[in-house]
Design a protein around this motif. Structure first.
Motif, PDB file in Angstrom:
ATOM      1  N   MET A 162      12.586  26.774  37.922  1.00  0.00           N
ATOM      2  CA  MET A 162      13.577  27.815  37.649  1.00  0.00           C
ATOM      3  C   MET A 162      14.723  27.689  38.646  1.00  0.00           C
ATOM      4  O   MET A 162      14.504  27.513  39.851  1.00  0.00           O
ATOM      5  CB  MET A 162      12.926  29.200  37.761  1.00  0.00           C
ATOM      6  CG  MET A 162      13.884  30.341  37.482  1.00  0.00           C
ATOM      7  SD  MET A 162      13.051  31.951  37.516  1.00  0.00           S
ATOM      8  CE  MET A 162      14.432  33.021  37.199  1.00  0.00           C
ATOM      9  N   TRP A 163      15.918  27.759  38.122  1.00  0.00           N
ATOM     10  CA  TRP A 163      17.110  27.639  38.966  1.00  0.00           C
ATOM     11  C   TRP A 163      17.625  29.031  39.337  1.00  0.00           C
ATOM     12  O   TRP A 163      17.533  29.957  38.547  1.00  0.00           O
ATOM     13  CB  TRP A 163      18.227  26.901  38.224  1.00  0.00           C
ATOM     14  CG  TRP A 163      17.954  25.441  38.029  1.00  0.00           C
ATOM     15  CD1 TRP A 163      17.253  24.847  37.029  1.00  0.00           C
ATOM     16  CD2 TRP A 163      18.379  24.392  38.884  1.00  0.00           C
ATOM     17  NE1 TRP A 163      17.215  23.503  37.192  1.00  0.00           N
ATOM     18  CE2 TRP A 163      17.904  23.175  38.323  1.00  0.00           C
ATOM     19  CE3 TRP A 163      19.120  24.326  40.059  1.00  0.00           C
ATOM     20  CZ2 TRP A 163      18.136  21.937  38.891  1.00  0.00           C
ATOM     21  CZ3 TRP A 163      19.363  23.094  40.633  1.00  0.00           C
ATOM     22  CH2 TRP A 163      18.879  21.913  40.052  1.00  0.00           C
ATOM     23  N   SER A 164      18.166  29.136  40.540  1.00  0.00           N
ATOM     24  CA  SER A 164      18.833  30.375  40.960  1.00  0.00           C
ATOM     25  C   SER A 164      20.126  29.990  41.668  1.00  0.00           C
ATOM     26  O   SER A 164      20.194  28.951  42.338  1.00  0.00           O
ATOM     27  CB  SER A 164      17.937  31.193  41.899  1.00  0.00           C
ATOM     28  OG  SER A 164      17.593  30.423  43.038  1.00  0.00           O
ATOM     29  N   PRO A 165      21.187  30.758  41.536  1.00  0.00           N
ATOM     30  CA  PRO A 165      22.475  30.394  42.130  1.00  0.00           C
ATOM     31  C   PRO A 165      22.425  30.438  43.654  1.00  0.00           C
ATOM     32  O   PRO A 165      21.712  31.238  44.255  1.00  0.00           O
ATOM     33  CB  PRO A 165      23.430  31.449  41.563  1.00  0.00           C
ATOM     34  CG  PRO A 165      22.551  32.606  41.224  1.00  0.00           C
ATOM     35  CD  PRO A 165      21.241  32.020  40.796  1.00  0.00           C
ATOM     36  N   ALA A 166      23.186  29.522  44.263  1.00  0.00           N
ATOM     37  CA  ALA A 166      23.339  29.498  45.723  1.00  0.00           C
ATOM     38  C   ALA A 166      24.799  29.745  46.054  1.00  0.00           C
ATOM     39  O   ALA A 166      25.680  29.625  45.200  1.00  0.00           O
ATOM     40  CB  ALA A 166      22.879  28.156  46.283  1.00  0.00           C
ATOM     41  N   ALA A 167      25.052  30.068  47.291  1.00  0.00           N
ATOM     42  CA  ALA A 167      26.427  30.328  47.723  1.00  0.00           C
ATOM     43  C   ALA A 167      27.266  29.067  47.551  1.00  0.00           C
ATOM     44  O   ALA A 167      26.782  27.957  47.765  1.00  0.00           O
ATOM     45  CB  ALA A 167      26.424  30.777  49.175  1.00  0.00           C
ATOM     46  N   PRO A 168      28.521  29.193  47.151  1.00  0.00           N
ATOM     47  CA  PRO A 168      29.377  28.018  46.961  1.00  0.00           C
ATOM     48  C   PRO A 168      29.763  27.390  48.301  1.00  0.00           C
ATOM     49  O   PRO A 168      29.773  28.045  49.348  1.00  0.00           O
ATOM     50  CB  PRO A 168      30.610  28.590  46.252  1.00  0.00           C
ATOM     51  CG  PRO A 168      30.654  30.021  46.690  1.00  0.00           C
ATOM     52  CD  PRO A 168      29.223  30.450  46.835  1.00  0.00           C
ATOM     53  N   LEU A 169      30.067  26.082  48.250  1.00  0.00           N
ATOM     54  CA  LEU A 169      30.522  25.386  49.458  1.00  0.00           C
ATOM     55  C   LEU A 169      31.846  25.969  49.933  1.00  0.00           C
ATOM     56  O   LEU A 169      32.568  26.646  49.187  1.00  0.00           O
ATOM     57  CB  LEU A 169      30.693  23.894  49.184  1.00  0.00           C
ATOM     58  CG  LEU A 169      29.443  23.046  48.985  1.00  0.00           C
ATOM     59  CD1 LEU A 169      28.930  23.139  47.564  1.00  0.00           C
ATOM     60  CD2 LEU A 169      29.724  21.587  49.321  1.00  0.00           C
TER      61      LEU A 169
END
Length: 231
Positions: free
Chosen positions: A1-8
């Motif tokens: 399952m994927w979850s969003p991470a903070a953008p670079l």
């Protein structure tokens, strides 16, 4: 399952992402035309889901490699720096500092790098340079020196191939020469009849050679003498 991470912090492409010993991720370089990030470095902390800018490299790099060393530092090699770079540098996350790692014999980009069991780093290949594609080099972090990778493995493999080829050719039946064209034209029937006979002779000779040298795994059967019936 994927979850969003903070953008670079910067948009990037052709960069490297290297897991550090403490679980964070080091992101290095990339296309300098995107947000000017060619020499910029940032670190992702998965616990806090945050990005932190780190000390920049000595110059921009893309299509480079980044290898985690046993002591926790990261070796960054080659890449495009207005042409293929032959330079390398090491990042120390403990001090957030870069130091030079010397120069390779040839410049490389889109190459490969692998950590060896003894802690050294093997660098191979190059997408467009014949010199880089054929030459492999090894970096020793203990001495800070680059050396040409030995070619003994390739030589041994080539010798084994030649020996196997010679063994296969020796096991083949003798070659059969076709009759000359003039002979075929003068006596086509006789010439063509000679070919199957020659092939049969070659096959018979090959089988006789195999029978003369029985396999060591199969013991020879004792000779059997058949006595004539009594009168």
């Amino acid at each position: 399952m994927w979850s969003p991470a903070a953008p670079l912090l910067l948009r990037r492409r052709t960069q490297t992402a290297t897991p550090l010993a403490d679980g964070r991720v080091l992101v290095v370089g990339g296309d300098h035309t995107v947000d000017g990030g060619g020499d910029r470095v940032e670190i992702y902390d998965p616990i806090g889901d945050t990005w932190t800018e780190a000390a920049p490299m000595s110059g921009r790099r893309e299509y480079h490699t980044a290898t985690l060393l046993p002591d926790g530092r990261v070796l960054v090699v080659g890449g495009d720096r207005v042409g293929r770079a032959n330079t390398a540098e090491i990042y120390d996350p403990a001090s957030d500092a870069w130091t030079s790692a010397g120069e390779m014999a040839v410049g490389r980009w889109t190459h490969g790098a692998a950590l060896l069991p003894d802690g050294r780093v093997l660098v191979t290949g190059d997408a467009v340079s014949t010199d880089g594609a054929l030459a492999a080099e090894i970096y020793d972090p203990a001495s800070g020196a680059w050396v040409k990778a030995p070619a003994a493995l390739g030589s041994a493999a080539g010798a084994e191939t030649q020996a196997a080829r010679a063994e296969t050719q020796a096991a083949m039946p003798p070659a059969v020469a076709m009759p000359p064209a003039a002979e075929v034209a003068a006596q086509p029937q006789a010439a063509m009849e000679a070919v199957p006979a020659a092939l049969g002779a070659g096959d018979t000779a090959a089988r006789a050679g195999q029978a003369a040298a029985p396999s060591a795994a199969t013991p020879a059967r004792p000779a059997t003498t058949v006595e004539p019936p009594p009168p």
